[in-house]
Design a protein around this motif. Structure first.
Motif, PDB file in Angstrom:
ATOM      1  N   GLU A  62       0.293  -1.086   0.161  1.00  0.00           N
ATOM      2  CA  GLU A  62      -0.537   0.196   0.147  1.00  0.00           C
ATOM      3  C   GLU A  62       1.176   1.761  -0.063  1.00  0.00           C
ATOM      4  OE1 GLU A  62      -3.290   0.583   0.242  1.00  0.00           O
ATOM      5  OE2 GLU A  62      -3.610  -0.790  -1.008  1.00  0.00           O
ATOM      6  N   THR A  63       0.628   2.312  -0.741  1.00  0.00           N
ATOM      7  CA  THR A  63       1.069   3.797  -0.844  1.00  0.00           C
ATOM      8  C   THR A  63       0.513   4.222  -1.037  1.00  0.00           C
ATOM      9  OG1 THR A  63       1.670   3.367  -3.228  1.00  0.00           O
ATOM     10  CG2 THR A  63       3.573   2.718  -2.053  1.00  0.00           C
ATOM     11  N   THR A  64       0.278   5.624  -0.277  1.00  0.00           N
ATOM     12  CA  THR A  64      -0.374   6.506  -0.708  1.00  0.00           C
ATOM     13  C   THR A  64       0.761   7.249  -1.263  1.00  0.00           C
ATOM     14  OG1 THR A  64      -0.139   7.538   1.225  1.00  0.00           O
ATOM     15  CG2 THR A  64      -2.313   6.583   0.858  1.00  0.00           C
ATOM     16  N   PRO A  65       0.430   8.991  -2.394  1.00  0.00           N
ATOM     17  CA  PRO A  65       0.855   9.164  -2.460  1.00  0.00           C
ATOM     18  C   PRO A  65       0.653  10.753  -2.147  1.00  0.00           C
ATOM     19  CG  PRO A  65      -1.371   9.218  -4.004  1.00  0.00           C
ATOM     20  CD  PRO A  65      -1.170   8.400  -2.651  1.00  0.00           C
ATOM     21  N   PRO A  66       2.309  11.674  -1.805  1.00  0.00           N
ATOM     22  CA  PRO A  66       1.837  12.937  -0.868  1.00  0.00           C
ATOM     23  C   PRO A  66       1.333  13.915  -0.825  1.00  0.00           C
ATOM     24  CG  PRO A  66       3.835  12.707  -2.484  1.00  0.00           C
ATOM     25  CD  PRO A  66       3.170  11.756  -2.395  1.00  0.00           C
ATOM     26  N   PRO A  67       0.609  14.661  -0.420  1.00  0.00           N
ATOM     27  CA  PRO A  67       0.118  14.779   0.281  1.00  0.00           C
ATOM     28  C   PRO A  67       0.218  16.390  -0.219  1.00  0.00           C
ATOM     29  CG  PRO A  67       0.164  14.591   2.071  1.00  0.00           C
ATOM     30  CD  PRO A  67       0.900  12.895   1.666  1.00  0.00           C
TER      31      PRO A  67
END
Ligand code: TYD
Ligand code: MG
Length: 457
Positions: A62-67
């Motif tokens: 799981e990765t989330t793009p940086p805000p």
């Protein structure tokens, strides 16, 4: 107490030596070595203590793009990779007077105006001066927090108190100093130390940290080059002093494409965005003139059309002049040699001037064919056909080689009303309304200029 040791540090590249020299052995810069006091005793290695065992993970997961924080200045957001990444550090380099302070003041004032707490700290100008500039830019109403300071200790304490600012600007890193270091502000030791503290603070607080860095040819002030590996993003603000155009170029970006450019125009009310740079970079000719060729280039991820101007003139006896603005002079020599050896043109005794319009610097070999076309056009005093763009790489044997992203180059040309294109053989994907003429040898392009006028459509 251990005696402080003196070391000699190159202010251009940061290399250390034990004795002074007129020229840095690492980067070759002259007069750049300055005596500094070594900070502390060198670390003693790991010693006996054991560290914690790291948890190693797989690539998939799981990765989330940086805000990202969008400044609203589209060209700046684009260069940053689609907005500013929280907690990242950006270095903005450029010659004095190019507009770094103006750009960053505009950016943080815009953000502050939209409710994001932002701080602007200047070590170069007083509060009054910044207020005057803000008034000139029509930004005096923005709720921006302002200070004139140079002590990193004070700045860190200030930024750590209360709500974390979304963005902080430090203008410039060369004026900042750490009182724990025994070196003058602007030296490599100070610049590195100050930047380290500020970047650490940025990560801790999730603040976007803009560091302004001056570049001087003399190498007297520490160039931001020593900082480049410390920050996440390096932006260079460039432009010719006489031109209004300013290019913000991403040289390194951990959060977006490098080499992306943002185009601005400096005017009475500060920097204005230029969303469609092609229109500005093209010469404005009523009718075609000889020695000019429009190159369909790619800057970063965006197609840009720019006029390449050449002047080939008879030279007085002696060695002919070769002057280039905006392109690589070695590459020009290569094109001249190919034109001479493979196409039979006598150029070696002529003065040759080459200019890229608008102050843009082109690094792409795809401009070869446009440069050659401009040169031959000037030599024969025959203009290229009207509404024509050119691109293609030239090899030493005189062959024209295909280039990347031909389709988006052609699309941009069609969008701006160009009707024909001279391109390498094998190029396809021309949009309707754009006629392409393909070449696989440079000599075929040269032959076009030898035909009697009137024969060409
Ligand atoms: P500045 O942002 O101070 O440059 P830097 O921080 O890179 O040293 O820009 C200064 C130059 O910009 C100065 O020569 C004046 C010019 N300028 C304008 O033309 N219009 C403006 O609205 C502003 C604020 C500056
Ligand atoms: Mg400034």
């Amino acid at each position: 107490m251990a005696k402080a040791q003196q070391i000699f540090v190159c202010q251009a590249c940061g290399a250390q030596a034990h004795k002074w020299a007129g020229r840095c052995e690492t980067c070759g810069e002259w007069n750049s070595i300055v005596a500094e006091t070594a900070a502390a005793a060198p670390p003693k290695g790991l010693g006996a203590g054991k560290g914690a065992k790291l948890e190693l993970v797989g690539l998939a997961g799981e990765t989330t793009p940086p805000p990202r924080l969008v400044t609203g200045i589209g060209e700046l957001d684009r260069v940053a990779g689609g907005g500013l990444v929280e907690g990242s550090a950006l270095l903005v380099g450029g010659d004095p007077g190019i507009g770094k302070s103006t750009l960053l003041l505009q950016a943080v004032a815009a953000l502050a105006g939209r409710g994001a707490p932002c701080v602007y700290i200047s070590g170069e100008e007083g509060v009054d001066q910044i207020r005057l500039r803000a008034r000139r830019l029509g930004l005096e109403k923005a709720p921006l927090a302002l200070a004139s300071a140079t002590s990193v200790r004070d700045i860190v304490t200030t930024l750590e108190t209360g709500t974390a600012p979304k963005v902080a600007v430090i203008d410039s890193i060369q004026t900042m100093y750490l009182d724990s270091l025994d070196a003058a502000p602007g030296t490599v030791t100070q610049v590195r130390g100050a930047a380290q503290e500020l970047i650490r603070l940025a990560k801790r607080r999730g603040t976007v940290m803009f560091l302004v860095g001056h570049v001087t040819k003399e190498g007297q002030i520490a160039g931001p080059r020593v900082l480049e590996h410390m920050v996440d993003t390096v932006l260079y603000f460039e432009g010719e002093r006489g031109h209004q155009f300013r290019l913000l170029r991403a040289v390194k970006n951990r959060f977006g494409p490098a080499n992306e450019i943002g185009v601005f125009q400096m005017g009475d009310a500060g920097l204005a965005e230029v969303p469609n740079p092609s229109a500005l970079l093209l010469g404005n000719h009523e009718r075609p003139v000889s020695g000019a060729a429009v190159f369909a280039g790619i800057e970063g991820t965006r197609p840009v059309l720019v006029e390449i101007q050449a002047l080939v003139a008879g030279a007085p006896p002696g060695s002919p002049r070769r002057a280039v603005v905006g392109w690589d002079s070695g590459r020009l020599s290569m094109i001249l040699a190919v034109l001479e050896a493979r196409c039979g043109l006598a150029l070696s005794a002529k003065d040759v001037y080459l200019n890229v319009a608008g102050g843009l610097k082109i690094g792409e070999p795809a401009a070869d064919l446009a440069v050659a076309a401009a040169l031959v056009s000037s030599l024969t005093d025959r203009p290229l056909p009207e509404g024509n763009v050119v691109f293609g790489e030239i090899g030493l044997s005189g062959e024209v080689r295909p280039v990347a992203q031909a389709e988006s180059r052609l699309k941009e040309a069609a969008k701006l009303g160009f009707r024909r294109a001279m391109v390498p053989k094998g190029t396809s994907g021309a949009p309707t309304g754009l006629k392409i003429e393909t070449f696989d040898r440079l000599i075929d392009l040269v032959a076009l200029f030898a035909e009697p006028p009137g024969r060409r459509a």
